[in-house]
Scaffold this motif. Structure first.
Motif, PDB file in Angstrom:
ATOM      1  N   ASN A   1      -7.244 -13.351  22.675  1.00 28.98           N
ATOM      2  CA  ASN A   1      -8.053 -13.248  21.470  1.00 28.98           C
ATOM      3  C   ASN A   1      -9.499 -13.548  21.810  1.00 28.98           C
ATOM      4  O   ASN A   1      -9.855 -13.748  22.972  1.00 28.98           O
ATOM      5  N   SER A   2     -10.337 -13.567  20.791  1.00 31.20           N
ATOM      6  CA  SER A   2     -11.763 -13.704  21.044  1.00 31.20           C
ATOM      7  C   SER A   2     -12.159 -15.114  21.446  1.00 31.20           C
ATOM      8  O   SER A   2     -13.282 -15.344  21.891  1.00 31.20           O
TER       9      SER A   2
ATOM     10  N   SER B   1      -1.731 -13.453   5.695  1.00 26.55           N
ATOM     11  CA  SER B   1      -3.163 -13.298   5.388  1.00 26.55           C
ATOM     12  C   SER B   1      -3.960 -14.496   5.907  1.00 26.55           C
ATOM     13  O   SER B   1      -5.086 -14.341   6.408  1.00 26.55           O
ATOM     14  N   GLU B   2      -3.373 -15.688   5.794  1.00 22.66           N
ATOM     15  CA  GLU B   2      -4.034 -16.885   6.315  1.00 22.66           C
ATOM     16  C   GLU B   2      -4.181 -16.812   7.830  1.00 22.66           C
ATOM     17  O   GLU B   2      -5.235 -17.150   8.390  1.00 22.66           O
ATOM     18  N   LEU B   3      -3.117 -16.359   8.496  1.00 24.82           N
ATOM     19  CA  LEU B   3      -3.159 -16.221   9.945  1.00 24.82           C
ATOM     20  C   LEU B   3      -4.200 -15.194  10.372  1.00 24.82           C
ATOM     21  O   LEU B   3      -4.948 -15.404  11.327  1.00 24.82           O
ATOM     22  N   LEU B   4      -4.260 -14.090   9.669  1.00 23.37           N
ATOM     23  CA  LEU B   4      -5.206 -13.037  10.004  1.00 23.37           C
ATOM     24  C   LEU B   4      -6.641 -13.521   9.823  1.00 23.37           C
ATOM     25  O   LEU B   4      -7.531 -13.149  10.590  1.00 23.37           O
ATOM     26  N   ALA B   5      -6.862 -14.374   8.827  1.00 25.33           N
ATOM     27  CA  ALA B   5      -8.195 -14.928   8.611  1.00 25.33           C
ATOM     28  C   ALA B   5      -8.584 -15.878   9.748  1.00 25.33           C
ATOM     29  O   ALA B   5      -9.748 -15.944  10.145  1.00 25.33           O
ATOM     30  N   GLN B   6      -7.578 -16.576  10.288  1.00 21.89           N
ATOM     31  CA  GLN B   6      -7.829 -17.516  11.380  1.00 21.89           C
ATOM     32  C   GLN B   6      -8.090 -16.804  12.694  1.00 21.89           C
ATOM     33  O   GLN B   6      -8.938 -17.222  13.486  1.00 21.89           O
ATOM     34  N   ILE B   7      -7.329 -15.724  12.931  1.00 20.03           N
ATOM     35  CA  ILE B   7      -7.437 -14.991  14.209  1.00 20.03           C
ATOM     36  C   ILE B   7      -7.548 -13.490  13.931  1.00 20.03           C
ATOM     37  O   ILE B   7      -6.612 -12.728  14.188  1.00 20.03           O
ATOM     38  N   PRO B   8      -8.669 -13.045  13.392  1.00 22.50           N
ATOM     39  CA  PRO B   8      -8.819 -11.666  12.923  1.00 22.50           C
ATOM     40  C   PRO B   8      -8.719 -10.590  13.998  1.00 22.50           C
ATOM     41  O   PRO B   8      -8.496  -9.423  13.666  1.00 22.50           O
TER      42      PRO B   8
ATOM     43  N   ILE C   1      -2.546  -8.900  13.075  1.00 18.28           N
ATOM     44  CA  ILE C   1      -2.886  -7.639  12.403  1.00 18.28           C
ATOM     45  C   ILE C   1      -1.629  -6.825  12.121  1.00 18.28           C
ATOM     46  O   ILE C   1      -1.426  -6.327  11.012  1.00 18.28           O
ATOM     47  N   TYR C   2      -0.790  -6.707  13.139  1.00 22.10           N
ATOM     48  CA  TYR C   2       0.392  -5.864  13.028  1.00 22.10           C
ATOM     49  C   TYR C   2       1.342  -6.371  11.941  1.00 22.10           C
ATOM     50  O   TYR C   2       1.795  -5.609  11.079  1.00 22.10           O
ATOM     51  N   PHE C   3       1.658  -7.682  11.962  1.00 18.16           N
ATOM     52  CA  PHE C   3       2.601  -8.193  10.979  1.00 18.16           C
ATOM     53  C   PHE C   3       2.012  -8.216   9.569  1.00 18.16           C
ATOM     54  O   PHE C   3       2.742  -8.112   8.589  1.00 18.16           O
TER      55      PHE C   3
END
Length: 244
Positions: A81-82, A154-161, A167-169
């Motif tokens: 990840n970034s 959605s919370e996870l995606l916000a943490q690790i966009p 993204i996939y899940f």
């Protein structure tokens, strides 16, 4: 129904699926499972899957093969990840997760291309050092609590966009909730990265999201791309969709 589960174990059941297992011995083991009341999640999931498929052991065998293939695929492609490199461990969730694919596919109406859509099993559960929410997400997904799963996703995606798994899940759960616009956006992001472990899945599922949004030309073009991709395991299913 007996409550005694001492005669049947998960490892014993797996061994009975081997090609060199004696047919009579296999039948005895399956009968033991049929008459048991498993408290172990894996055995319970296996029993449910067999019951849903008239005790055809080959269906269970295919489920295990699919699980192993997916885990090997995940394990061979560590993600980045970034922020930093993640230390992932592929955690095999109970086989009950696989039930979703087989049962849902058998109940899908045969008058639409949805019959060719395979529900994501959710088998790979990546446990990173920076979050403990993956297990919670997979448990909600397994329990078919999609609205709750969507919140966590959605919370996870916000943490690790930028994380492909997040993204996939997020896209997978959005699709289950019939939020095809969100699913389309997530799948399209993954489809732009051929190095993603979810690339093949996303390119195929993107076609269904487009179709459900009535973007028929784009959906057809997407399935054509998958069909022509010799390395995509969904190419034959894409061909079936196009011929339907």
């Amino acid at each position: 129904m007996s409550n005694n589960n001492q005669n049947i174990t998960f490892s014993k059941l797996v061994q009975s699926l081997e090609s060199d297992c004696d047919e009579k011995e296999r039948m005895v083991i399956l009968e033991e499972l049929k008459n048991s009341n498993p408290t172990d999640d894996a055995l319970l999931g296996a029993k449910m899957l067999l019951e849903a498929n008239n005790w055809d052991y080959t269906v269970l065998k295919k489920a295990f093969a699919k699980t192993e293939e997916r885990i090997n695929q995940i394990a061979s492609k560590p993600q980045k990840n970034s922020v930093c490199y993640w230390k992932y461990a592929a955690v095999l969730l109970p086989i009950a997760l696989v039930l979703g694919y087989f049962v849902n596919s058998s109940l899908t109406p045969k008058d639409s291309i949805e019959q060719f859509y395979t529900k994501e099993e959710g088998l790979p559960n990546f446990m990173g050092t920076e979050t403990n929410n993956w297990q919670n997400l997979m448990e909600l997904y397994r329990a078919n609590k999609m609205k709750e799963a969507f919140v966590v996703s959605s919370e996870l995606l916000a943490q690790i966009p930028q994380n492909d798994t997040a993204i996939y899940f997020h896209g997978v759960i959005s699709y289950e909730l019939k939020n095809y616009q969100l699913a389309k956006a997530d799948y399209a992001r993954i489809a732009q990265n051929k190095q993603s472990v979810f690339y093949c899945d996303a390119t195929f599922r993107l076609g269904f999201a487009l179709k459900n949004l009535k973007e028929n030309k784009s959906a057809r073009r997407q399935f054509e791309l998958v069909k022509m991709d010799a390395d995509n395991p969904f190419n034959q299913k894409a061909k079936q969709v196009l011929e339907y």
